[in-house]
Design a protein around this motif. Structure first.
Motif, PDB file in Angstrom:
ATOM      1  N   THR A 159       6.266  -3.791  71.280  1.00 46.90           N
ATOM      2  CA  THR A 159       5.387  -2.706  71.735  1.00 46.90           C
ATOM      3  C   THR A 159       4.987  -1.810  70.568  1.00 46.90           C
ATOM      4  N   GLY A 160       5.946  -1.554  69.675  1.00 50.78           N
ATOM      5  CA  GLY A 160       5.668  -0.709  68.516  1.00 50.78           C
ATOM      6  C   GLY A 160       4.708  -1.347  67.541  1.00 50.78           C
ATOM      7  N   CYS A 161       4.700  -2.681  67.531  1.00 56.43           N
ATOM      8  CA  CYS A 161       3.823  -3.390  66.591  1.00 56.43           C
ATOM      9  C   CYS A 161       2.386  -3.481  67.076  1.00 56.43           C
ATOM     10  N   GLN A 162       2.189  -3.239  68.376  1.00 59.62           N
ATOM     11  CA  GLN A 162       0.837  -3.329  68.903  1.00 59.62           C
ATOM     12  C   GLN A 162       0.001  -2.141  68.425  1.00 59.62           C
ATOM     13  N   GLU A 163      -1.181  -2.448  67.947  1.00 54.77           N
ATOM     14  CA  GLU A 163      -2.067  -1.392  67.453  1.00 54.77           C
ATOM     15  C   GLU A 163      -2.655  -0.621  68.623  1.00 54.77           C
ATOM     16  N   ALA A 164      -2.740   0.683  68.473  1.00 56.95           N
ATOM     17  CA  ALA A 164      -3.311   1.521  69.522  1.00 56.95           C
ATOM     18  C   ALA A 164      -4.778   1.166  69.730  1.00 56.95           C
ATOM     19  N   GLU A 165      -5.221   1.320  70.960  1.00 57.69           N
ATOM     20  CA  GLU A 165      -6.635   1.079  71.263  1.00 57.69           C
ATOM     21  C   GLU A 165      -7.501   2.051  70.467  1.00 57.69           C
ATOM     22  N   PRO A 166      -8.609   1.579  69.899  1.00 56.50           N
ATOM     23  CA  PRO A 166      -9.451   2.495  69.120  1.00 56.50           C
ATOM     24  C   PRO A 166     -10.092   3.558  69.991  1.00 56.50           C
ATOM     25  N   SER A 167     -10.228   4.746  69.432  1.00 54.49           N
ATOM     26  CA  SER A 167     -10.985   5.800  70.096  1.00 54.49           C
ATOM     27  C   SER A 167     -12.470   5.471  69.994  1.00 54.49           C
ATOM     28  N   VAL A 168     -13.257   5.965  70.932  1.00 53.20           N
ATOM     29  CA  VAL A 168     -14.691   5.695  70.943  1.00 53.20           C
ATOM     30  C   VAL A 168     -15.445   6.972  70.601  1.00 53.20           C
ATOM     31  N   LEU A 169     -16.297   6.882  69.590  1.00 52.07           N
ATOM     32  CA  LEU A 169     -17.171   7.993  69.222  1.00 52.07           C
ATOM     33  C   LEU A 169     -18.593   7.626  69.619  1.00 52.07           C
ATOM     34  N   ARG A 170     -19.203   8.467  70.445  1.00 54.49           N
ATOM     35  CA  ARG A 170     -20.589   8.238  70.876  1.00 54.49           C
ATOM     36  C   ARG A 170     -21.522   8.982  69.916  1.00 54.49           C
ATOM     37  N   LEU A 171     -22.262   8.218  69.137  1.00 52.37           N
ATOM     38  CA  LEU A 171     -23.169   8.778  68.129  1.00 52.37           C
ATOM     39  C   LEU A 171     -24.616   8.570  68.563  1.00 52.37           C
TER      40      LEU A 171
ATOM     41  N   ASP B  76     -24.962   0.262  59.447  1.00 54.62           N
ATOM     42  CA  ASP B  76     -24.196  -0.982  59.308  1.00 54.62           C
ATOM     43  C   ASP B  76     -23.402  -1.001  58.008  1.00 54.62           C
ATOM     44  N   ALA B  77     -23.921  -0.328  56.995  1.00 53.76           N
ATOM     45  CA  ALA B  77     -23.271  -0.333  55.680  1.00 53.76           C
ATOM     46  C   ALA B  77     -22.082   0.619  55.605  1.00 53.76           C
ATOM     47  N   ILE B  78     -22.150   1.744  56.301  1.00 49.87           N
ATOM     48  CA  ILE B  78     -21.105   2.757  56.103  1.00 49.87           C
ATOM     49  C   ILE B  78     -20.141   2.920  57.273  1.00 49.87           C
ATOM     50  N   LEU B  79     -20.566   2.672  58.497  1.00 52.22           N
ATOM     51  CA  LEU B  79     -19.710   2.961  59.643  1.00 52.22           C
ATOM     52  C   LEU B  79     -18.413   2.159  59.701  1.00 52.22           C
ATOM     53  N   PRO B  80     -18.400   0.884  59.250  1.00 50.91           N
ATOM     54  CA  PRO B  80     -17.124   0.154  59.307  1.00 50.91           C
ATOM     55  C   PRO B  80     -15.980   0.864  58.585  1.00 50.91           C
ATOM     56  N   ASP B  81     -16.279   1.596  57.514  1.00 52.34           N
ATOM     57  CA  ASP B  81     -15.227   2.322  56.799  1.00 52.34           C
ATOM     58  C   ASP B  81     -14.634   3.424  57.676  1.00 52.34           C
ATOM     59  N   PHE B  82     -15.492   4.134  58.411  1.00 59.04           N
ATOM     60  CA  PHE B  82     -15.000   5.173  59.318  1.00 59.04           C
ATOM     61  C   PHE B  82     -14.162   4.550  60.431  1.00 59.04           C
ATOM     62  N   GLU B  83     -14.647   3.458  60.990  1.00 58.72           N
ATOM     63  CA  GLU B  83     -13.938   2.820  62.103  1.00 58.72           C
ATOM     64  C   GLU B  83     -12.552   2.350  61.669  1.00 58.72           C
ATOM     65  N   THR B  84     -12.466   1.828  60.459  1.00 61.67           N
ATOM     66  CA  THR B  84     -11.175   1.367  59.953  1.00 61.67           C
ATOM     67  C   THR B  84     -10.232   2.539  59.675  1.00 61.67           C
ATOM     68  N   GLU B  85     -10.745   3.574  59.012  1.00 61.78           N
ATOM     69  CA  GLU B  85      -9.910   4.706  58.614  1.00 61.78           C
ATOM     70  C   GLU B  85      -9.369   5.475  59.809  1.00 61.78           C
ATOM     71  N   TYR B  86     -10.179   5.578  60.874  1.00 64.72           N
ATOM     72  CA  TYR B  86      -9.787   6.410  62.012  1.00 64.72           C
ATOM     73  C   TYR B  86      -9.467   5.601  63.267  1.00 64.72           C
ATOM     74  N   ASN B  87      -9.340   4.277  63.120  1.00 71.53           N
ATOM     75  CA  ASN B  87      -9.094   3.406  64.275  1.00 71.53           C
ATOM     76  C   ASN B  87     -10.048   3.775  65.414  1.00 71.53           C
ATOM     77  N   ALA B  88     -11.327   3.734  65.081  1.00 76.10           N
ATOM     78  CA  ALA B  88     -12.354   4.180  66.025  1.00 76.10           C
ATOM     79  C   ALA B  88     -13.415   3.110  66.202  1.00 76.10           C
ATOM     80  N   GLN B  89     -14.095   3.202  67.310  1.00 78.22           N
ATOM     81  CA  GLN B  89     -15.277   2.380  67.563  1.00 78.22           C
ATOM     82  C   GLN B  89     -16.452   3.332  67.741  1.00 78.22           C
ATOM     83  N   VAL B  90     -17.484   3.174  66.904  1.00 80.28           N
ATOM     84  CA  VAL B  90     -18.649   4.046  67.002  1.00 80.28           C
ATOM     85  C   VAL B  90     -19.712   3.347  67.845  1.00 80.28           C
ATOM     86  N   ASP B  91     -20.006   3.929  68.990  1.00 84.94           N
ATOM     87  CA  ASP B  91     -21.079   3.428  69.849  1.00 84.94           C
ATOM     88  C   ASP B  91     -22.359   4.165  69.478  1.00 84.94           C
ATOM     89  N   VAL B  92     -23.282   3.434  68.848  1.00 81.84           N
ATOM     90  CA  VAL B  92     -24.507   4.042  68.329  1.00 81.84           C
ATOM     91  C   VAL B  92     -25.641   3.900  69.330  1.00 81.84           C
TER      92      VAL B  92
END
Length: 282
Positions: A17-29, A42-58
């Motif tokens: 359970t501890g090894c499972q990654e938390a579900e990403p948060s969703v940011l509505r942009l 497309d060029a910059i958002l993947p870095d944000f998603e990785t750093e903050y475990n987030a999914q950006v819905d554009v």
């Protein structure tokens, strides 16, 4: 023995359970078609998603529509380019604060034959006046976007109706990419942000930049300056991820992201498609 087996199973469950990654948060942009059509997101958002475990819905629409999404609480943050409307969005309590992110410029493009004779005119208002006088086809986004807002201001500066009711004026209600494609196919003039035009130029063989020069440094008309701002939506609207929105703003203006914005387009076009608003030096 059974007791030890149960303990081992419990330990394994806890470890797994501890090894499972938390579900990403969703940011509505909610943002403009220019940030999307240019390829910047497309060029910059993947870095944000990785750093903050987030999914950006554009949602990429015109600035007016992006602002409306923010007003309705259907976005966590907006990234747009119509300064007076951005300031009003904050003043009216829909957003918490506005932060400069980047800028580019607008240009007027048109058919290489240039029937209205606007090539190398310095001022966009003079060019629009010449297009109207020649009754040359002009394609307007007509979509309440930041580009459409700027275009309407320039018609007014030329002493002409902001939405000309003439056969030569085509109000499309389309995004920047579709408007450019229409202009290319129909031999029309249009106004565009430089970044989107450069990104799509290979698919627009019959269009050329006629007003605004070959780079932002060559653009002699200060009215064509095009700044972008980011605004977190007021959390009082409910269902707003304020923390993630503020993290997004801080990430956008960080030295690393500003440097990525400055580099975007350099290799392909010999110039950035957007210029960072903040110092990229640590």
């Amino acid at each position: 023995m059974k007791k030890y087996i149960s303990i081992l199973i419990l330990i394994l469950v806890i470890l797994l359970t501890g090894c499972q990654e938390a579900e990403p948060s969703v940011l509505r942009l909610a943002t403009t078609t220019s940030t999307d059509n240019s390829g910047l997101l497309d060029a910059i958002l993947p870095d944000f998603e990785t750093e903050y475990n987030a999914q950006v819905d554009v949602v990429a629409v015109g600035t007016g529509q992006a602002i409306a999404l923010g007003e309705a609480g259907d976005a966590d943050v907006i990234l747009v380019h119509a300064r007076s409307r951005e300031d009003a969005f904050v003043a009216d309590g829909h957003g918490t604060s506005r932060t400069d992110v980047m800028y580019n410029d607008f240009v007027i493009v048109g058919p290489i034959a240039d029937p209205a004779g606007i090539a190398e005119m310095e001022l966009a208002a003079d060019a629009l006046a010449a297009i109207a006088a020649a009754e040359a086809t002009f394609a307007s986004r007509g979509d309440d976007s930041g580009t459409h807002t700027k275009e309407r201001n320039l018609w007014a500066a030329a002493g002409l109706p902001t939405d000309p009711e003439s056969d030569w004026y085509k109000s499309l209600g389309q995004g920047m990419g579709d408007t450019l494609r229409f202009a290319n196919e129909s031999g029309a003039y249009t106004m565009t942000d430089r970044g989107t035009f450069l990104a799509l130029k290979e698919t627009l063989p019959d269009l050329a930049i006629l007003v605004g020069g070959s780079s932002i440094a060559d653009n002699a008309d200060p009215a064509l300056f095009n700044p972008y701002g980011v605004i977190p939506v007021n959390p009082d609207k409910g269902n707003i991820d304020q923390e993630l929105a503020e993290q997004f703003v801080a990430w956008l203006i960080s030295s690393e992201t500003q440097a990525a914005i400055a580099e975007f387009g350099q290799d392909t076009f010999g110039q950035p498609l957007f210029y960072p608003q903040h110092d990229t030096e640590q």
